[in-house]
Design an enzyme around this catalytic site. Structure first.
Site: not given
Length: 556
Positions: A186, A486
């Protein structure tokens, strides 16, 4: 004396400044017993602290917006997890104080995640941060966090929780370095969104003394401790040249000889669209719809709520591609109404498309919402399924799309090695492929993408991973179809050239990386990219692959 350390570069740019360390963790509360008649009061204190911390995390998310908002909202849900709260209540009922009950309950859950080696182990840092915030509130002490400073600095920490990373002030925090974490943690994702140079997985970073001058290269992962004036001048010059190159190249992505490589943005919702537009994204290559579902883990969002969010993104790119990934739940994104709670290893269980096929009503509602969102617009969404393993998965997804009346191209994500190995078979059922290199690396090397100790195997330069990318691209070319990337690999400018050379037809990344990739592609021909790709695949390690590609592209 100048020394050089190397971690994993996760966010481009150069930062030179004095070191400031993150505050220390909350101390362990004393293990004292309380009378039985105080248990109810202590349980109330614990619940109030939990709700206050959850509200604070949501408020921080609202301030940060974009990707950070989704991450912090998920963390707030972690704080309010019913099983954790029930465990806290049980511990208080047998004599623990509120703060000790919270500490021990979170410690038990932490040990479960860390020792099981599951995909969820990557959320241990988030869990620790939630625990520390609740305990600090109960103890009435300040929450350790980003240091106060009037002067810009380089932040060093064992790890950075999303709540800290999301609200970093880029005018003060020049860059950050962590001992733990991985390239797809994160903190790494949020660092890229903020445009703050960052290096993770650097053992011993915490031993660099407060006030020491360091130079951080977020592209190479190098840290220069007490850099010489020559090294500082060299890095500043390179940084200035890089910024000039970024501003000089505009327009669609392409190699220097005109080979088009559309540069798309990864988004989590409408809040991420402005940054994508500002960066010149040619569309959206990954719309992570799961963030809509994380607002309430007990039930799916209404069809109307989904239509509103999908339409806002589609309207922003009337002439570009918008590739939507249907709900990717499971593993580190559990949903009570969808994913099993008792799987021994969620990363290898019922997640992604498997969850949706087990709950066809959830998939049907999402596909219907996407169809309605596109009504009257000049762009139709391209819809892809996560975690496709074989042709049967691809067919089941395509059939569901047709049954919902969706007017769109149907695609499959390549995140499991079997999908890359049998890509041509999968392409008999769908119209495009999209490589999720984060999970593809995780499953190829049996290396949790959030664990810093195995970051070497998460490196997207690993030749074995490049082989799987090449297999997928070759299959798509043979079928006359497209194959994009992606995953986070697309955000590395040098690797973007290699991916182009492997035959990838589009690249999608965080908005902050688009200018870097655009400028680097524009300096090289397609033939150079192909030679760099061949050199990288011929190497035996990630470092060798990177150096081999760099040598080709620099003309050495």
């Amino acid at each position: 004396m100048e020394t050089t350390l190397r971690g994993v570069g996760v966010s481009h740019g150069v930062a030179i400044g004095e070191v400031r360390h993150m505050g220390t963790a909350v101390l362990e509360p004393p293990a004292k017993q309380i009378p039985a008649d105080e248990a109810e009061r202590e349980q109330g204190r614990a619940r109030q602290a939990v709700e206050a911390v959850a509200a604070d995390l949501v408020a921080r998310g609202n301030l940060a917006g974009g990707e950070a908002q989704h991450v912090l909202e998920a963390q707030a849900m972690m704080a309010q997890d019913p099983e954790l709260i029930a465990d806290v209540d049980r511990r208080i009922a047998v004599g623990s104080t509120a703060e000790r009950g919270v500490y021990d309950a979170f410690a038990a859950y932490r040990a479960l995640l860390a020792n099981a080696g599951e995909y969820l182990a990557g959320r241990v840092a988030d869990l620790d941060d939630v625990r520390n915030r609740i305990v600090a509130r109960l103890l009435g002490v300040p929450m350790p966090g980003v240091p106060d400073s009037d002067e810009p600095y380089v932040l060093i920490a064992r790890d950075l929780a999303p709540a800290d990373t999301a609200l970093l002030d880029p005018t003060l925090v020049l860059g950050f370095v962590t001992e733990e974490g991985g390239p797809t943690s994160h903190s790494a994702i949020l660092a890229r969104a903020l445009g703050v140079p960052a290096v993770v997985a650097l053992p011993g970073a915490g031993e660099i003394a407060e006030g020491t001058v360091v130079a951080v290269d977020g592209s190479t992962g190098e840290i220069f401790v007490e850099p010489s004036q020559e090294k500082r001048a060299e890095m500043e010059s390179a940084s200035a040249a890089r910024k000039a190159a970024l501003s000089a190249v505009t327009g669609p992505g392409a190699t220097s000889d005109g080979h088009k490589v559309p540069l798309l943005a990864n988004v989590g919702g409408p809040g991420d669209v402005p940054a994508a537009l500002e960066a010149g994204a040619e569309g959206v290559g990954l719309f992570r719809t799961e963030f809509l579902f994380l607002d309430d883990s007990k039930q799916a969002p209404s069809e109307e709520k989904q239509v509103e969010a999908y339409r806002a993104v589609l309207e922003a790119f009337p002439e570009g591609r918008v590739v939507v990934r249907v709900l990717d739940a499971g593993a580190d994104k559990p949903l009570e109404f969808l994913t099993p709670a008792d799987e021994p290893n969620p990363a290898l269980g019922v997640r992604g498309l498997r969850s949706l096929l087990d709950h066809p009503d959830v998939l049907r509602t999402q596909l219907t919402a996407l169809s309605r969102a596109a009504e009257g617009l000049p762009v139709y969404p391209e819809v892809m399924a996560p975690m496709v393993a074989d042709r049967a998965d691809a067919k089941a997804f395509a059939d569901a799309c047709r049954e919902a009346g969706l007017q769109a191209k149907f695609g499959a994500m390549v995140e499991i090695p079997s999908a890359a190995l049998r890509a041509r078979s999968i392409l008999q059922e769908v119209e495009f492929l999209s490589l999720g290199t984060n999970d593809l690396a995780q499953y190829t090397f049996a290396a949790d993408r959030q664990v810093g100790a195995v970051s070497r195997l998460q490196d997207p330069w690993q030749p074995a991973l490049l082989d799987l990318v090449a297999l997928s691209a070759e299959a798509a070319r043979a079928e006359g179809k497209s194959c994009g990337v992606c995953g986070e690999a697309a955000s590395d400018p040098l690797l973007a050239c290699v991916l182009t050379g492997l035959g990838v037809t589009s690249l999608s990344m965080g908005a902050a990386s688009i200018p870097y990739v655009r400028a680097t592609l524009a300096k090289h021909t397609l033939a150079q990219c192909e030679r760099a790709a061949s050199a990288a695949r011929a190497a035996d390690s990630a470092d060798e692959a990177r150096l081999a590609a760099q040598a080709v592209l620099s003309g050495e």
